[in-house]
Write a protein that holds these residues in place. Structure first.
Motif, PDB file in Angstrom:
ATOM      1  N   GLY A 216       0.783  -1.330   0.030  1.00  0.00           N
ATOM      2  CA  GLY A 216       0.066   0.105  -0.158  1.00  0.00           C
ATOM      3  C   GLY A 216       0.863   1.315   0.030  1.00  0.00           C
ATOM      4  O   GLY A 216       0.433   2.162  -0.461  1.00  0.00           O
ATOM      5  N   LYS A 217       2.023   1.243   0.547  1.00  0.00           N
ATOM      6  CA  LYS A 217       2.901   2.380   0.723  1.00  0.00           C
ATOM      7  C   LYS A 217       3.657   2.764  -0.459  1.00  0.00           C
ATOM      8  O   LYS A 217       4.075   3.748  -0.608  1.00  0.00           O
ATOM      9  CB  LYS A 217       3.886   2.163   1.699  1.00  0.00           C
ATOM     10  CG  LYS A 217       3.376   2.116   3.458  1.00  0.00           C
ATOM     11  CD  LYS A 217       4.288   2.137   4.300  1.00  0.00           C
ATOM     12  CE  LYS A 217       3.698   2.403   5.695  1.00  0.00           C
ATOM     13  NZ  LYS A 217       4.824   2.246   6.860  1.00  0.00           N
ATOM     14  N   LYS A 218       3.732   1.631  -1.608  1.00  0.00           N
ATOM     15  CA  LYS A 218       4.595   1.993  -2.714  1.00  0.00           C
ATOM     16  C   LYS A 218       3.831   3.166  -3.618  1.00  0.00           C
ATOM     17  O   LYS A 218       2.605   3.305  -3.639  1.00  0.00           O
ATOM     18  CB  LYS A 218       4.690   0.651  -3.682  1.00  0.00           C
ATOM     19  CG  LYS A 218       5.138  -0.269  -2.744  1.00  0.00           C
ATOM     20  CD  LYS A 218       6.636  -0.383  -2.307  1.00  0.00           C
ATOM     21  CE  LYS A 218       7.350  -1.206  -1.491  1.00  0.00           C
ATOM     22  NZ  LYS A 218       8.840  -0.931  -1.119  1.00  0.00           N
ATOM     23  N   ARG A 219       4.415   3.831  -4.817  1.00  0.00           N
ATOM     24  CA  ARG A 219       3.745   4.684  -5.498  1.00  0.00           C
ATOM     25  C   ARG A 219       2.803   4.081  -6.288  1.00  0.00           C
ATOM     26  O   ARG A 219       2.921   2.882  -6.898  1.00  0.00           O
ATOM     27  CB  ARG A 219       5.002   5.055  -6.355  1.00  0.00           C
ATOM     28  CG  ARG A 219       5.433   4.319  -7.280  1.00  0.00           C
ATOM     29  CD  ARG A 219       6.612   5.020  -7.864  1.00  0.00           C
ATOM     30  NE  ARG A 219       7.192   4.106  -8.979  1.00  0.00           N
ATOM     31  CZ  ARG A 219       8.675   4.314  -9.316  1.00  0.00           C
ATOM     32  NH1 ARG A 219       9.328   5.501  -9.281  1.00  0.00           N
ATOM     33  NH2 ARG A 219       9.203   3.259 -10.283  1.00  0.00           N
ATOM     34  N   GLY A 220       1.692   4.555  -6.604  1.00  0.00           N
ATOM     35  CA  GLY A 220       0.657   4.052  -7.074  1.00  0.00           C
ATOM     36  C   GLY A 220      -0.340   2.935  -6.112  1.00  0.00           C
ATOM     37  O   GLY A 220      -0.747   1.918  -7.011  1.00  0.00           O
ATOM     38  N   GLY A 221       0.207   2.926  -5.025  1.00  0.00           N
ATOM     39  CA  GLY A 221      -0.135   1.901  -4.173  1.00  0.00           C
ATOM     40  C   GLY A 221      -1.800   1.424  -4.271  1.00  0.00           C
ATOM     41  O   GLY A 221      -1.949   0.409  -4.229  1.00  0.00           O
ATOM     42  N   PRO A 222      -2.720   2.355  -4.332  1.00  0.00           N
ATOM     43  CA  PRO A 222      -3.986   1.857  -4.559  1.00  0.00           C
ATOM     44  C   PRO A 222      -4.169   0.750  -5.792  1.00  0.00           C
ATOM     45  O   PRO A 222      -5.081  -0.018  -5.740  1.00  0.00           O
ATOM     46  CB  PRO A 222      -4.948   3.272  -4.743  1.00  0.00           C
ATOM     47  CG  PRO A 222      -4.109   4.108  -3.997  1.00  0.00           C
ATOM     48  CD  PRO A 222      -2.768   3.916  -4.367  1.00  0.00           C
ATOM     49  N   ALA A 223      -3.634   1.386  -6.865  1.00  0.00           N
ATOM     50  CA  ALA A 223      -3.794   0.414  -8.203  1.00  0.00           C
ATOM     51  C   ALA A 223      -3.128  -0.899  -8.097  1.00  0.00           C
ATOM     52  O   ALA A 223      -3.567  -1.923  -8.582  1.00  0.00           O
ATOM     53  CB  ALA A 223      -3.090   1.427  -9.275  1.00  0.00           C
ATOM     54  N   LYS A 224      -1.960  -0.759  -7.166  1.00  0.00           N
ATOM     55  CA  LYS A 224      -1.156  -1.853  -6.968  1.00  0.00           C
ATOM     56  C   LYS A 224      -1.968  -2.879  -6.072  1.00  0.00           C
ATOM     57  O   LYS A 224      -2.017  -4.255  -6.091  1.00  0.00           O
ATOM     58  CB  LYS A 224       0.072  -1.859  -6.433  1.00  0.00           C
ATOM     59  CG  LYS A 224       1.064  -1.033  -7.543  1.00  0.00           C
ATOM     60  CD  LYS A 224       2.453  -0.685  -6.914  1.00  0.00           C
ATOM     61  CE  LYS A 224       3.405   0.131  -8.119  1.00  0.00           C
ATOM     62  NZ  LYS A 224       4.676   0.311  -7.442  1.00  0.00           N
TER      63      LYS A 224
END
Length: 459
Positions: A216-224
């Protein structure tokens, strides 16, 4: 794809009498399917053939197609009449199936008339539930079955009398009541039941929370999160629609709140959920058809799909990462991300049925549909232990409807495909095409043969 009936927009379906009709048309076929998958008729010493069971499924599905996809805002006299007639002619087929199968040379006017009515109503039912496209292909197949002998070249088929063609399509185990409908009424149904119980018991939230905790913390987290959540849900659902209707409820609003446009969020969820048909061990209906048609163990199909499924989700993940990088999107905040320990403590029960499914499939080598039902039973028991109460009637009713409508659509689609397969068998066009493909491969190479094969498969 699930098509929502026009009548769902009205309130009359919530009346008590319609709730009873809903339970009969949607719940009874599912119950019958579970009984059939578990081999209860055989254990009771009942002499029941596949065709008897499949004709009953089709009778209920076709009746539902006229009542829930009416010509007007709600079913009128015409809809009800066609529903009753369609149920009668296919129940009649179920009752006489064994005799008619063994006496196909007896083509009297009575059997011919019933067969024509049954096939025509099936074509209309397919049109109402799936649209004009597939119905047009089916009608074209019927016309070819009657007039194919007038075509030239490789498309010239054998001449078939109308009575022989329609009676064959209606009552033979190689046409409408053939192996594709068998796969839908056994293998696919078992996994549909498992997927619905997973969804109703809260597995969707568990998989979404797990994926949030992981990336969740990664960039683009919601899409991932949408990709990981959909892939995890896909391992037990095998259905694009079920995946979107479950994980999409969480992931799409989450993506929109963090800078993704509405159409981009919907596109990511749709593509991620579509991968559920490729994600082992529970895959889409096509995987079961491949296993049956090639006479291979389902485990072999699953093993072959592991790498393509991983590649599919890896490329999708990379695309989302590049998209988020180019737009400077950030991940979720700490407040939005649940703790992994708490998620596992709350939803560990959803992992056990998956291991039970794998155990029955690959260790005991059970029938896939029966394996799915055993996994479903384990989930029901674990849910009772976890929640310490039985589900209320409304939840049970809603689950039956949510499972019954996609199953009805699936039965209609597979029955319609049975008409096409029956015409191919009767006309001999299948052999002609296979011979032509071999010639193309020999003269122009493998790539040309694959391109032509792909075009034929799409049709």
């Amino acid at each position: 794809m699930e098509i929502v009936p026009v009548s769902d927009k009205t309130s009359y379906l919530e009346k008590p009498v319609w709730k009873i009709i809903n339970l009969v048309l949607f719940g009874l076929p599912i119950l019958l399917g579970i009984v059939w998958i578990m081999g209860v008729p055989l254990q009771l010493g009942l002499h029941v053939l596949d065709g008897n069971y499949l004709a009953i499924l089709l009778a209920f599905a076709l009746c539902a197609s006229f009542l829930y996809w009416p010509y007007g805002e709600k079913p009128g006299l015409i809809d009800i009449s066609l529903a009753l007639i369609s149920m009668f002619v296919w129940l009649l087929c179920s009752y006489n199936y064994e005799y008619w199968l063994l006496h196909q040379h007896e083509r009297d006017i009575y059997k011919f008339a019933v067969a024509v009515i049954a096939i025509m109503l099936l074509c209309e039912g397919v049109r109402k539930t799936t649209g004009n496209g597939m119905a047009a292909v089916i009608v074209a197949a019927l016309i070819y079955g009657l007039l194919g002998h007038l075509a030239g070249g490789i498309f010239e088929g054998s001449k078939t009398d109308p009575d022989r063609l329609f009676i064959y399509l209606y009552s033979d185990g190689s046409a409408v009541l053939g192996f594709i409908l068998t796969v839908a009424g056994t293998l696919v149904l078992g996994f549909l039941v498992l997927g619905q119980v997973m969804q109703s018991s809260g597995a969707t939230s568990f998989f979404s929370d797990i994926s949030m905790s992981m990336i969740g913390k990664k960039r683009g987290g919601p899409a991932k999160v949408a990709i990981i959540g959909s892939s995890m849900m896909g391992t037990v659902s095998g259905s694009t629609v079920a995946n979107i209707m479950s994980t999409g409820m969480v992931s799409i609003p989450l993506m929109k709140r963090h800078g993704f446009s509405g159409h981009m969020a919907a596109g990511i969820e749709a593509v991620a959920s579509n991968g559920s048909q490729l994600a082992p061990p529970v895959m889409g209906a096509t995987a079961f058809i491949i296993a049956e048609y090639l006479e291979l163990p389902y485990a072999t199909i699953v093993a072959s799909a592991i790498i393509p499924a991983l590649v599919y989700y890896l490329f999708l993940f990379a695309q989302v990462d590049f998209y988020a990088r180019d737009r400077g999107m950030e991940g979720l905040t700490d407040e939005e991300i649940p703790k992994m320990k708490g998620v596992l403590k709350e939803g560990w029960i959803f992992i056990i049925p998956l291991f039970i499914l794998i155990f029955f499939l690959f260790v005991l080598v059970y029938n896939p549909a029966k394996s799915a039902l055993y996994s479903t039973l384990s989930l029901l028991i674990l849910s009772l232990i976890k929640y310490r109460k039985l589900p209320n009637w409304e939840r049970v009713y809603t689950s039956i409807i949510q499972l019954g409508k996609p199953f009805t659509l699936l039965v209609m689609i597979c029955a319609g495909a049975g008409i096409i397969i029956g015409v191919i068998n009767m006309s001999g066009i299948g052999f002609n095409l296979a011979l032509a493909l071999s010639d193309i491969g020999e003269l122009y190479g493998l790539f040309a043969m694959l391109v032509v094969t792909a075009a034929i498969a799409i049709i």
